[in-house]
Design a protein around this motif. Sequence first.
Motif, PDB file in Angstrom:
ATOM      1  N   TYR A 216       0.826  -1.207   0.000  1.00  0.00           N
ATOM      2  CA  TYR A 216       0.000   0.000   0.000  1.00  0.00           C
ATOM      3  C   TYR A 216       0.864   1.262   0.000  1.00  0.00           C
ATOM      4  CZ  TYR A 216      -3.642   3.301   1.207  1.00  0.00           C
ATOM      5  OH  TYR A 216      -4.492   4.374   1.201  1.00  0.00           O
ATOM      6  N   ARG A 217       2.002   1.206   0.682  1.00  0.00           N
ATOM      7  CA  ARG A 217       2.883   2.366   0.751  1.00  0.00           C
ATOM      8  C   ARG A 217       3.381   2.749  -0.636  1.00  0.00           C
ATOM      9  NH1 ARG A 217       7.006   0.369   3.931  1.00  0.00           N
ATOM     10  NH2 ARG A 217       5.581   0.576   5.687  1.00  0.00           N
ATOM     11  N   GLN A 218       3.803   1.741  -1.433  1.00  0.00           N
ATOM     12  CA  GLN A 218       4.338   2.052  -2.760  1.00  0.00           C
ATOM     13  C   GLN A 218       3.247   2.558  -3.698  1.00  0.00           C
ATOM     14  OE1 GLN A 218       7.644   2.086  -3.816  1.00  0.00           O
ATOM     15  NE2 GLN A 218       6.648   3.158  -5.500  1.00  0.00           N
ATOM     16  N   ILE A 219       2.063   1.950  -3.618  1.00  0.00           N
ATOM     17  CA  ILE A 219       0.949   2.427  -4.456  1.00  0.00           C
ATOM     18  C   ILE A 219       0.617   3.861  -4.093  1.00  0.00           C
ATOM     19  CG2 ILE A 219      -1.500   2.131  -4.992  1.00  0.00           C
ATOM     20  CD1 ILE A 219      -1.115  -0.860  -4.573  1.00  0.00           C
ATOM     21  N   ALA A 220       0.557   4.120  -2.810  1.00  0.00           N
ATOM     22  CA  ALA A 220       0.213   5.470  -2.363  1.00  0.00           C
ATOM     23  C   ALA A 220       1.272   6.481  -2.751  1.00  0.00           C
ATOM     24  CB  ALA A 220       0.029   5.477  -0.853  1.00  0.00           C
ATOM     25  N   ILE A 221       2.501   6.019  -2.947  1.00  0.00           N
ATOM     26  CA  ILE A 221       3.556   6.916  -3.415  1.00  0.00           C
ATOM     27  C   ILE A 221       3.334   7.258  -4.882  1.00  0.00           C
ATOM     28  CG2 ILE A 221       6.007   7.006  -4.026  1.00  0.00           C
ATOM     29  CD1 ILE A 221       6.558   5.477  -1.423  1.00  0.00           C
TER      30      ILE A 221
END
Length: 505
Positions: A216-221
Amino acid sequence: MSSDGGKKQFWKRNVSKVPGSIQHVYGAQHPPLDPLLHTNLLKANSKPNSASVRAKKVTTFQEFENITSDAWDVGDDDDDLLAMATQNLNTDVVMETANKVIQIHSTLQEQKQQNKPMETSGEQLDDMEQADNSVENTVKSNSGSEFDTSTEELRKLSWSGIPRQVRPITWKLLSGYLPANVERRESTLQRKRTEYFAFIEQYYDSRNDEHHQDTYRQIAIDIPRMTPESLILQPKVREIHIDIPRTNPLIPLFQQASVQKIFERILFIWAIRHPASGYVQGINDLVTPFFVVFVFEYIASPEIVFHEHPLVELLMSTAPRICVASCEGEVENFDVSSLPDEVLQNIEADSFWCMSKLLDGIQDNYTFAQPGIQRKVKALQELVSRIDEQVHKHLHQAEVEYLQFAFRWMNNLLMRELPLRCTIRLWDTYQSEPEGFSHFHLYVCAAFLIRWRKELLEEKDFQGLMILLQNLPTMHWGNEEISILLAEAYRLKYAFADAPNHYKR
């Protein structure tokens, strides 16, 4: 006896380690068991009675069936093929009919070449009519062709570009998301859309769980970099939203919060359901063409008059149309909040499934170490060394490695090198080509590199070459330039695809 008893005890003690013991296995299509979602399967140190075991097995199978229901598309064209297979055809009759058709048509062709009128007897005419009727009736009775769209014909008509008003339904058909049978399309759409939102309900709330934080962190980035305000986030959430803002940051459509939320859900659900690769930066780009095309499906005004095209006649009767805007350029500036919620949900689900179909064919591009991309870049290097040795040597002498510029070409399917309108036109052909995204793309990249031959040879050092290759002047490209690129790529494929030794040293 004691040894026999010992053996029995040994096997009894180690029964869980016997080779072939049934264990829960989840492949790349399906996520592992989530303790929060499957608490009834993970009772620690408990011995359920036989009745409860039976109940749990039923529940487990039901969950498994729900999760894997898309692995076997119940309503797809396989049932038509099975129905044909069950027909008992008389081989002698079929061969006799086929031979008659071949013989009569051969005679007609010979007469045409000699410019002589053909003297056909009444018996021959009767045989010809009977043969043609037999073939027509056999095809109709076996395949229900009057209700089907010919996939082969669709591919041929789509290769040179698809008119905007039928592009949404054409892409759904070519990707395999919609069945060819017209009568089953609506039920298939309803089933797949319902299934997608079941995934949302089941998995999306787990995005903040510890074992999903990296995804989720990478997608949100990737997503929030579309808008600067979105970067004001907590550190862990910021990473998922990194890639979404990177997605076409100059196009207003992708700056809208509701669109970014849609992309976030699509990417997260895909990543959770494909743990072999998970989310990889760049996959966010692959959603955008589908999303834009499917938005246009609902905003194209029925008053617009498009140029005539065989695909319009073939598909227009089944293409939906509801409301508001006009041209392709307006889609990029369209406010999706003006669309009903149900329409937005349809666009989201359709984009998810079509992107999934695309990624099924190139998933090794995104697994660990991205081996698919490594192979394609190597193949591109070998191909260019054969078709233009001067350009190849020039890059080598300047110490430019193909991986340094072609990795992005393969990872993003040239989407960072071309305007979105050109990408959509390119994908018309990719979806018309067998293995277009995985195989034909190689030849497009080779043609694309050679297209800049003159400019490349003018640059004399590493820095100049890399600046050029990472900022190729395609901003004003349109359909004409893409058509020329595709024609050259097809020529290369025709020359090299069936003769691999021609480009291997």
